[in-house]
Write a protein that holds these residues in place. Structure first.
Motif, mmCIF file in Angstrom:
data_model
loop_
_atom_site.group_PDB
_atom_site.id
_atom_site.type_symbol
_atom_site.label_atom_id
_atom_site.label_comp_id
_atom_site.label_asym_id
_atom_site.label_seq_id
_atom_site.Cartn_x
_atom_site.Cartn_y
_atom_site.Cartn_z
ATOM 1 N N GLN A 113 36.633 1.388 -32.328
ATOM 2 C CA GLN A 113 37.031 2.761 -33.375
ATOM 3 C C GLN A 113 35.708 3.559 -33.194
ATOM 4 O OE1 GLN A 113 40.608 2.980 -34.035
ATOM 5 N NE2 GLN A 113 39.880 4.711 -35.060
ATOM 6 N N GLU A 114 34.542 2.621 -34.044
ATOM 7 C CA GLU A 114 33.399 3.794 -33.784
ATOM 8 C C GLU A 114 33.372 4.470 -32.769
ATOM 9 O OE1 GLU A 114 30.756 1.712 -36.238
ATOM 10 O OE2 GLU A 114 31.876 1.306 -38.128
ATOM 11 N N VAL A 115 33.082 4.062 -31.247
ATOM 12 C CA VAL A 115 32.739 4.665 -30.211
ATOM 13 C C VAL A 115 33.612 6.039 -30.053
ATOM 14 C CG1 VAL A 115 32.598 4.231 -27.609
ATOM 15 C CG2 VAL A 115 31.799 2.228 -29.619
ATOM 16 N N GLN A 116 35.235 5.674 -30.294
ATOM 17 C CA GLN A 116 36.217 6.814 -29.785
ATOM 18 C C GLN A 116 35.284 7.222 -30.545
ATOM 19 O OE1 GLN A 116 38.333 6.101 -27.841
ATOM 20 N NE2 GLN A 116 37.854 7.978 -27.634
ATOM 21 N N GLU A 117 35.656 6.925 -31.996
ATOM 22 C CA GLU A 117 35.278 8.665 -32.823
ATOM 23 C C GLU A 117 33.589 9.662 -32.277
ATOM 24 O OE1 GLU A 117 35.134 7.050 -36.729
ATOM 25 O OE2 GLU A 117 37.170 6.324 -36.606
ATOM 26 N N HIS A 118 32.951 8.895 -32.306
ATOM 27 C CA HIS A 118 31.962 8.653 -31.530
ATOM 28 C C HIS A 118 32.062 9.997 -30.684
ATOM 29 C CE1 HIS A 118 27.111 10.316 -30.712
ATOM 30 N NE2 HIS A 118 27.971 9.467 -28.840
ATOM 31 N N LEU A 119 32.736 9.409 -28.788
ATOM 32 C CA LEU A 119 33.616 10.412 -28.244
ATOM 33 C C LEU A 119 33.962 11.455 -27.886
ATOM 34 C CD1 LEU A 119 34.159 7.599 -25.202
ATOM 35 C CD2 LEU A 119 31.687 8.259 -25.947
ATOM 36 N N ASP A 120 34.656 11.095 -29.752
ATOM 37 C CA ASP A 120 35.728 12.932 -29.421
ATOM 38 C C ASP A 120 34.475 14.072 -30.117
ATOM 39 O OD1 ASP A 120 37.286 11.996 -29.252
ATOM 40 O OD2 ASP A 120 38.638 10.672 -31.243
ATOM 41 N N LYS A 121 33.081 13.306 -30.611
ATOM 42 C CA LYS A 121 33.235 14.833 -30.859
ATOM 43 C C LYS A 121 31.251 14.707 -29.725
ATOM 44 C CE LYS A 121 31.563 12.382 -34.682
ATOM 45 N NZ LYS A 121 31.161 11.576 -35.876
ATOM 46 N N MET B 131 28.123 6.757 -36.460
ATOM 47 C CA MET B 131 28.124 6.557 -34.940
ATOM 48 C C MET B 131 26.707 6.986 -33.825
ATOM 49 S SD MET B 131 29.252 4.090 -32.385
ATOM 50 C CE MET B 131 29.097 2.616 -33.319
ATOM 51 N N ASN B 132 25.396 7.273 -33.737
ATOM 52 C CA ASN B 132 24.602 8.458 -33.062
ATOM 53 C C ASN B 132 25.107 7.905 -31.095
ATOM 54 O OD1 ASN B 132 22.967 5.986 -31.924
ATOM 55 N ND2 ASN B 132 21.282 6.898 -34.072
ATOM 56 N N CYS B 133 24.680 8.443 -30.306
ATOM 57 C CA CYS B 133 24.369 8.574 -29.382
ATOM 58 C C CYS B 133 24.239 7.112 -28.153
ATOM 59 C CB CYS B 133 23.660 9.406 -28.339
ATOM 60 S SG CYS B 133 24.670 11.836 -28.765
ATOM 61 N N GLN B 134 22.577 6.953 -29.270
ATOM 62 C CA GLN B 134 22.205 5.525 -28.531
ATOM 63 C C GLN B 134 22.607 4.428 -29.310
ATOM 64 O OE1 GLN B 134 19.620 5.291 -26.898
ATOM 65 N NE2 GLN B 134 20.079 3.389 -26.540
ATOM 66 N N GLU B 135 24.010 4.151 -30.440
ATOM 67 C CA GLU B 135 24.317 2.949 -30.899
ATOM 68 C C GLU B 135 25.652 2.915 -29.839
ATOM 69 O OE1 GLU B 135 23.197 2.812 -35.534
ATOM 70 O OE2 GLU B 135 24.781 4.285 -34.721
ATOM 71 N N ALA B 136 26.215 4.593 -29.572
ATOM 72 C CA ALA B 136 27.530 4.148 -28.459
ATOM 73 C C ALA B 136 27.011 3.454 -27.405
ATOM 74 C CB ALA B 136 27.747 5.750 -28.266
ATOM 75 N N PHE C 270 30.878 11.071 -23.919
ATOM 76 C CA PHE C 270 31.980 11.078 -23.671
ATOM 77 C C PHE C 270 32.899 10.961 -21.694
ATOM 78 C CE2 PHE C 270 35.715 13.085 -21.536
ATOM 79 C CZ PHE C 270 37.305 11.977 -22.364
ATOM 80 N N GLY C 271 30.836 12.078 -20.886
ATOM 81 C CA GLY C 271 31.303 12.136 -19.761
ATOM 82 C C GLY C 271 30.672 10.663 -19.286
#
Lengths: 195, 267
Positions: B24-32, B1-6, B37-38
């Motif tokens: 789940q997928e957003v959570q994985e993206h935010l971890d990175k 998942m990229n930033c736009q998708e998140a 995340f901010g």
């Protein structure tokens, strides 16, 4: 006692048990819709009178709260909404997504600039900001933010398409953030960076 | 998942509308991704802040008086329904006549004060129609389905080239009379269902022009243009069919009047 009367009593009892507990929630939403205590009370009363007349149309076991809100929203839209709809002073589409975040993220210093801002804003300021929203947006924002209805429930209550609900909620959110920001700037809580 | 998708899922997640997989997928993206995340964090706290402020009780909640008003209203309905079979008689109007007369005179007074304004339009066009509709309650007997109604239906067919249905959805034709409203001869038919009444007026287009000013909204239903006047006292829908103006009126705003189609043109 005649059989008819016994049935009447049963109906009244069921109605009071199922419908009356939602009065407080209906009233707080009615206040945000009508922006006025008297109209809000009239609206809630009309809602209950109508609900009682149509109680036989309510399916036992289904969502009574959503049913009451649907009746109330309907009466509000038909009988209470202001006739002279003021044109919007801002173009919603020109407001960026996550408007407040955009403004606050660049604030120097504080780790949590939003928390500092929130500490200065009063309860009534937020309620006023909600009431400033154009009616179409305000209805969906209140049903979502205040009452916690799902997108689908809001669509059922307002007789709008799901997509319309989402879009109005999104636009309402942006406007609300902009209003809170403008309010904070006006009161000197933060410096305007959009100038 | 990229930033736009998140970020596209931001509000779905805040409103708890996103699927488990998306969360789940957003959570994985935010971890990175620190930026996303901010943004999620700030948006989430703004949402919580607004909701908590909104839910603070209003300063003057008069729940007790409101509750007793509501209970008194329910008592009234109970009484109506228990006083001997009256529920089978249509109870057309919910406001006592005196309230209506008062409301009408207020509008007339305002109409005089704002000559030429929207309220004037209301006074000129809508009050006479509204009153004709309200008058149904005191003259219900003259609307009973009888020979006169049969003759009027035949007249509607012949003179107005308009064929009225006896049943429209749940509504049943009670009857009709001829009357003059605003100096225009009209045929006035009355439909009822439970406690609701809908009036249908037929007027010749040569003598009556649909008002398009004031509080008139143009709406479209099944490719037909309807002129909708919706005020607190009543709702009127105007429609031109051939050389006939069809006006429907009700005082119950919860009825879907634009969807009430009383008949069809026989041209």
């Amino acid at each position: 006692m005649t059989n008819g009367k016994a049935i009447e009593l049963e109906k009244r009892k069921a109605f009071e048990q199922e419908a009356l507990p939602h009065m407080e929630a209906l009233l707080r939403t009615a206040l945000r819709m009508t922006k006025n205590q008297n109209d809000a009370e009239d609206l809630v009363q009309e809602t209950y009178i109508k609900a009682y007349r149509f109680w036989d149309k309510f399916e036992p076991g289904s969502n009574c709260r959503a049913w009451l809100f649907k009746i109330m929203t309907n009466i509000f839209i038909n009988n209470y909404r202001s006739k002279s709809r003021s044109p919007m002073s801002v173009n919603v589409d020109e407001i960026d997504d996550s408007f407040l975040y955009g403004q606050l993220a660049t604030s120097p210093g504080a780790d949590n600039p939003e928390q500092e801002l929130f500490a200065k804003i009063f309860d009534d300021d937020v309620k006023k900001a909600i009431e400033e929203l154009p009616e179409d947006f305000r209805i969906v924002v209140v049903l979502s933010f205040l009452e916690g209805f799902s997108y689908q429930e809001i669509a059922d209550i307002t007789d709008l398409q799901l997509g319309t609900v989402k879009s109005r909620l999104h636009r309402g959110r942006k406007l609300l953030q902009k209003e809170l920001y403008d309010y904070a700037v006006r009161n000197g809580y933060i410096k305007d960076k959009t100038l | 998942m990229n930033c736009q998708e998140a970020l596209d899922l931001l509000y779905d997640i805040i409103d708890k509308e996103a699927s488990e997989v998306d969360v789940q997928e957003v959570q994985e993206h935010l971890d990175k991704c620190r930026d996303c995340f901010g943004r999620y964090q700030v948006e989430q706290s703004i949402q919580e802040f607004i909701q908590s402020k909104l839910k603070q009780a209003d300063s003057t909640p008069k729940l007790d008086t409101l509750k007793s008003r509501i209970l008194a209203g329910l008592d009234e309905i109970d009484q109506e329904e228990s006083t001997g079979g009256e529920s089978s008689v249509p109870r057309p109007f919910r406001l006592p006549t005196i309230v209506l007369v008062a409301a009408a005179s207020i509008v007339i007074l305002l109409g005089a004060a704002f000559w030429g304004s929207k309220i004037y339009t209301h006074q000129k066009y809508f009050i006479p129609l509204e009153q004709a509709h309200w008058a149904v309650s005191s003259q219900l007997a003259s609307y009973e389905n009888n020979a006169q109604t049969e003759a009027l239906l035949a007249d509607a067919d012949r003179n107005y080239k308009y064929n009225l249905n006896r049943n429209v959805g749940d509504f049943v034709l009670l009857g009709g009379i001829s009357e003059t409203v605003m100096g225009v001869p009209m045929e006035h038919f009355v439909y009822s269902h439970d406690t609701d009444i809908i009036s249908v007026f037929l007027a010749p287009a040569s003598k009556f022009t649909i008002p398009t000013d004031g509080e008139i909204q143009v709406i479209t239903r099944s490719n037909t243009k309807l002129f909708d006047h919706n005020c607190r006292g009543c709702r009127l829908i105007f429609q031109k069919i051939g050389q006939t103006i069809v006006i429907t009126a009700t005082t119950n705003h919860s009825l879907d009047l634009p969807d009430f189609i009383p008949g069809r043109s026989v041209i």
